[in-house]
Design a protein around this motif. Structure first.
Motif, PDB file in Angstrom:
ATOM      1  N   GLY A   1       0.795  -1.221   0.000  1.00  0.00           N
ATOM      2  CA  GLY A   1       0.000   0.000   0.000  1.00  0.00           C
ATOM      3  C   GLY A   1       0.825   1.267   0.000  1.00  0.00           C
ATOM      4  O   GLY A   1       0.255   2.371   0.008  1.00  0.00           O
ATOM      5  N   LEU A   2       2.147   1.153  -0.049  1.00  0.00           N
ATOM      6  CA  LEU A   2       3.009   2.339  -0.029  1.00  0.00           C
ATOM      7  C   LEU A   2       3.208   2.883  -1.437  1.00  0.00           C
ATOM      8  O   LEU A   2       3.165   2.128  -2.418  1.00  0.00           O
ATOM      9  N   PRO A   3       3.459   4.192  -1.571  1.00  0.00           N
ATOM     10  CA  PRO A   3       3.847   4.735  -2.878  1.00  0.00           C
ATOM     11  C   PRO A   3       5.110   4.037  -3.384  1.00  0.00           C
ATOM     12  O   PRO A   3       5.967   3.627  -2.584  1.00  0.00           O
ATOM     13  N   ALA A   4       5.233   3.922  -4.688  1.00  0.00           N
ATOM     14  CA  ALA A   4       6.337   3.154  -5.278  1.00  0.00           C
ATOM     15  C   ALA A   4       7.716   3.626  -4.809  1.00  0.00           C
ATOM     16  O   ALA A   4       8.559   2.782  -4.455  1.00  0.00           O
ATOM     17  N   PRO A   5       8.015   4.936  -4.768  1.00  0.00           N
ATOM     18  CA  PRO A   5       9.349   5.338  -4.302  1.00  0.00           C
ATOM     19  C   PRO A   5       9.614   4.943  -2.850  1.00  0.00           C
ATOM     20  O   PRO A   5      10.708   4.473  -2.521  1.00  0.00           O
ATOM     21  N   LEU A   6       8.612   5.112  -1.970  1.00  0.00           N
ATOM     22  CA  LEU A   6       8.787   4.736  -0.577  1.00  0.00           C
ATOM     23  C   LEU A   6       8.906   3.228  -0.431  1.00  0.00           C
ATOM     24  O   LEU A   6       9.705   2.723   0.378  1.00  0.00           O
ATOM     25  N   ALA A   7       8.142   2.485  -1.210  1.00  0.00           N
ATOM     26  CA  ALA A   7       8.238   1.020  -1.166  1.00  0.00           C
ATOM     27  C   ALA A   7       9.635   0.566  -1.572  1.00  0.00           C
ATOM     28  O   ALA A   7      10.203  -0.356  -0.968  1.00  0.00           O
ATOM     29  N   ALA A   8      10.226   1.212  -2.588  1.00  0.00           N
ATOM     30  CA  ALA A   8      11.577   0.861  -3.018  1.00  0.00           C
ATOM     31  C   ALA A   8      12.587   1.147  -1.907  1.00  0.00           C
ATOM     32  O   ALA A   8      13.521   0.370  -1.685  1.00  0.00           O
ATOM     33  N   THR A   9      12.400   2.270  -1.200  1.00  0.00           N
ATOM     34  CA  THR A   9      13.295   2.604  -0.092  1.00  0.00           C
ATOM     35  C   THR A   9      13.186   1.576   1.028  1.00  0.00           C
ATOM     36  O   THR A   9      14.199   1.127   1.582  1.00  0.00           O
ATOM     37  N   VAL A  10      11.968   1.190   1.385  1.00  0.00           N
ATOM     38  CA  VAL A  10      11.764   0.213   2.449  1.00  0.00           C
ATOM     39  C   VAL A  10      12.387  -1.127   2.068  1.00  0.00           C
ATOM     40  O   VAL A  10      13.061  -1.777   2.878  1.00  0.00           O
ATOM     41  N   ARG A  11      12.195  -1.549   0.837  1.00  0.00           N
ATOM     42  CA  ARG A  11      12.764  -2.819   0.392  1.00  0.00           C
ATOM     43  C   ARG A  11      14.287  -2.791   0.479  1.00  0.00           C
ATOM     44  O   ARG A  11      14.924  -3.758   0.909  1.00  0.00           O
ATOM     45  N   ALA A  12      14.889  -1.680   0.075  1.00  0.00           N
ATOM     46  CA  ALA A  12      16.347  -1.568   0.135  1.00  0.00           C
ATOM     47  C   ALA A  12      16.838  -1.596   1.580  1.00  0.00           C
ATOM     48  O   ALA A  12      17.839  -2.246   1.901  1.00  0.00           O
ATOM     49  N   ARG A  13      16.120  -0.918   2.478  1.00  0.00           N
ATOM     50  CA  ARG A  13      16.518  -0.904   3.881  1.00  0.00           C
ATOM     51  C   ARG A  13      16.369  -2.277   4.525  1.00  0.00           C
ATOM     52  O   ARG A  13      17.166  -2.665   5.377  1.00  0.00           O
ATOM     53  N   VAL A  14      15.357  -3.018   4.122  1.00  0.00           N
ATOM     54  CA  VAL A  14      15.135  -4.358   4.675  1.00  0.00           C
ATOM     55  C   VAL A  14      16.214  -5.328   4.201  1.00  0.00           C
ATOM     56  O   VAL A  14      16.571  -6.259   4.920  1.00  0.00           O
ATOM     57  N   GLY A  15      16.751  -5.090   3.008  1.00  0.00           N
ATOM     58  CA  GLY A  15      17.821  -5.945   2.527  1.00  0.00           C
ATOM     59  C   GLY A  15      17.672  -6.470   1.122  1.00  0.00           C
ATOM     60  O   GLY A  15      18.480  -7.280   0.672  1.00  0.00           O
ATOM     61  N   PHE A  16      16.660  -6.010   0.390  1.00  0.00           N
ATOM     62  CA  PHE A  16      16.536  -6.396  -1.009  1.00  0.00           C
ATOM     63  C   PHE A  16      17.548  -5.589  -1.824  1.00  0.00           C
ATOM     64  O   PHE A  16      17.704  -4.380  -1.621  1.00  0.00           O
TER      65      PHE A  16
END
Length: 453
Positions: free
Chosen positions: A231-246
């Motif tokens: 449900g997050l905007p695409a740029p924020l979702a990309a940031t979260v994924r990178a921080r999690v470890g993707f």
């Protein structure tokens, strides 16, 4: 300056600009004699040869000009080493010194897997067809594992809060070791690293409960964000994924839009541990004004291949990793060697202390997990005080403390003071909640000096 090839732009000045220090430049000049080299040759985009070393050992050296990337069998940890620089100096003296030839098989095999070859591989991968169904299934399986790990982490954090923070004084790393291991099993290495940092936070000293609670909150926010990532905007979702470890492969990043510019090299910083040597290299577009961070990695004890001299410029296309504040980028293929900047571009434009804090604040508002943001401070004077070093504006109205955590070194700070000599200078570094971490200083004449070891 208009050119038709990368090779046409190389001069002795370009070669010496790549040297990591003055000692390497001096040593390279002594290794640029044809009498010291055997089997030297050049072909499209590469130079190679063998240089006699101590004890009769011949060091095999090759340079991929597209990177530039360097390979040498000598034991030096510098990149480029004196042999690579000496070979390039010999090559720039003319075709009679290093003739055109077909590279021998061993030279081609030893050539670095970076520069032109790796960039061309990335370009091919960026356009190669993929199996979307298989990729989607793999992504769904990992996403489910990470989501389960994030939910477990939130539960662990809530349990610790219910029992109170006072127990942290006696638990240390061991209490979080199993949690970090669980995050690794869940394929969330970013969460695992943050858990280890949480365990490393000292549970003592003034204000430690507040610092610990802040880390709890940011970690819980990240795990919570991943739980509703769809449900997050695409740029924020990309940031979260990178921080999690993707992670994203360079080829995948290169499929996105690119930004072409003449990029000023703002600074370089290296860090190392038992597993990896990491080089962080910051660029700023002289036309677009955008800042970019290039990351390169090397084996333990060896410097990464990517080497661009601070204060010079390079014309290149960059592709940014997606995110709310795109910063990390990938260098496209075929970029030329660095070119010394004209005087008008020698010193990058900077901001005031208030402006730097505003830039960091704006970035932090969009990405709350940021610890710092790259900025250039204009007209500041380094001043050592009883409370630590500070960068004070020329009029004395505003100042910012110099961060002593991380990689800021005492020799680097005194080097900064020596370049300043009590006069205002321009300083590039990272501005964060702990202060300012300087990386490069420019004097009044526009000469850049690196401050990192």
């Amino acid at each position: 300056m208009s050119v038709t090839s990368n090779e046409a732009r190389w001069t002795a000045e370009h070669v010496l600009a790549l040297a990591p220090d003055a000692a390497s430049r001096k040593a390279a000049a002594g290794l640029s004699s044809p009498a010291l080299w055997s089997g030297a040759g050049a072909s499209a985009g590469a130079v190679w040869g063998e240089c006699g070393g101590s004890g009769g050992t011949a060091y095999r050296t090759s340079v991929d000009l597209a990177g530039p990337a360097f390979s040498c069998s000598c034991p030096s940890r510098k990149s480029p080493c004196k042999h690579a620089l000496g070979l390039l100096l010999l090559w720039t003296s003319g075709p009679e010194a290093v003739p055109d030839a077909e590279p021998p098989a061993e030279s081609a095999a030893a050539r670095p897997a970076t520069g032109r070859q790796r960039a061309e591989q990335q370009e091919k991968q960026a356009t190669a067809p993929a199996d979307p169904a298989a990729a989607r299934r793999r992504a769904e399986r990992r996403s489910a594992r990470v989501a389960a790990g994030a939910a477990e982490l939130r539960a662990r954090l809530a349990d610790r809060l219910r029992t109170g923070l006072a127990g942290e004084e006696h638990t240390g790393y061991a209490a979080w070791d199993d949690v970090a291991a669980r995050m690794v099993d869940a394929q969330a290495p970013g969460l695992a690293a943050l858990v280890r940092e949480l365990a490393a936070e000292p549970a003592s000293g003034p204000g430690w409960p507040g610092r610990l609670l802040e880390r709890y909150a940011l970690l819980d926010l990240l795990a919570s964000a991943y739980g509703r990532i769809d449900g997050l905007p695409a740029p924020l979702a990309a940031t979260v994924r990178a921080r999690v470890g993707f992670t994203m492969e360079s080829a995948e990043v290169l499929r996105g839009p690119r930004v072409g510019d003449r990029w000023l090299v703002l600074g370089v910083r290296e860090s190392a541990d038992d597993r990896l040597t990491t080089r962080r290299l910051w660029l700023r577009g002289t036309t677009t004004g955008r800042t970019a961070l290039l990351l390169s990695f090397g084996r333990p004890g060896l410097a990464p291949d990517l080497a661009l001299p601070t204060g010079h410029t390079v014309e290149a296309d960059l592709a940014y990793h997606p995110g709310v504040r795109p910063l990390r980028a990938v260098l496209g293929a075929g970029h030329p060697p660095p070119v010394a900047p004209p005087p008008a571009e020698a010193v990058p434009p900077g901001v005031s202390v208030d402006g730097a804090l505003a830039e960091y604040g704006a970035a932090l508002a969009e990405e709350p997990w940021l610890e710092s943001w790259p900025v250039v401070l204009a007209a500041v004077v380094p001043v050592p005080t009883e409370q630590g070093w500070r960068l004070v504006e020329a009029d004395g109205c505003e100042a910012i403390p110099v961060q002593r955590r991380g990689t800021t070194s005492v020799p680097g700070l005194w080097r900064l003071a020596a370049v300043s000599g009590g006069r205002p200078v321009t300083v590039f570094g990272e501005c964060g909640h702990s202060g300012f971490n300087p990386v490069t200083v420019w004097d009044a004449a526009g000469t850049a000096t690196g401050l990192c070891p």
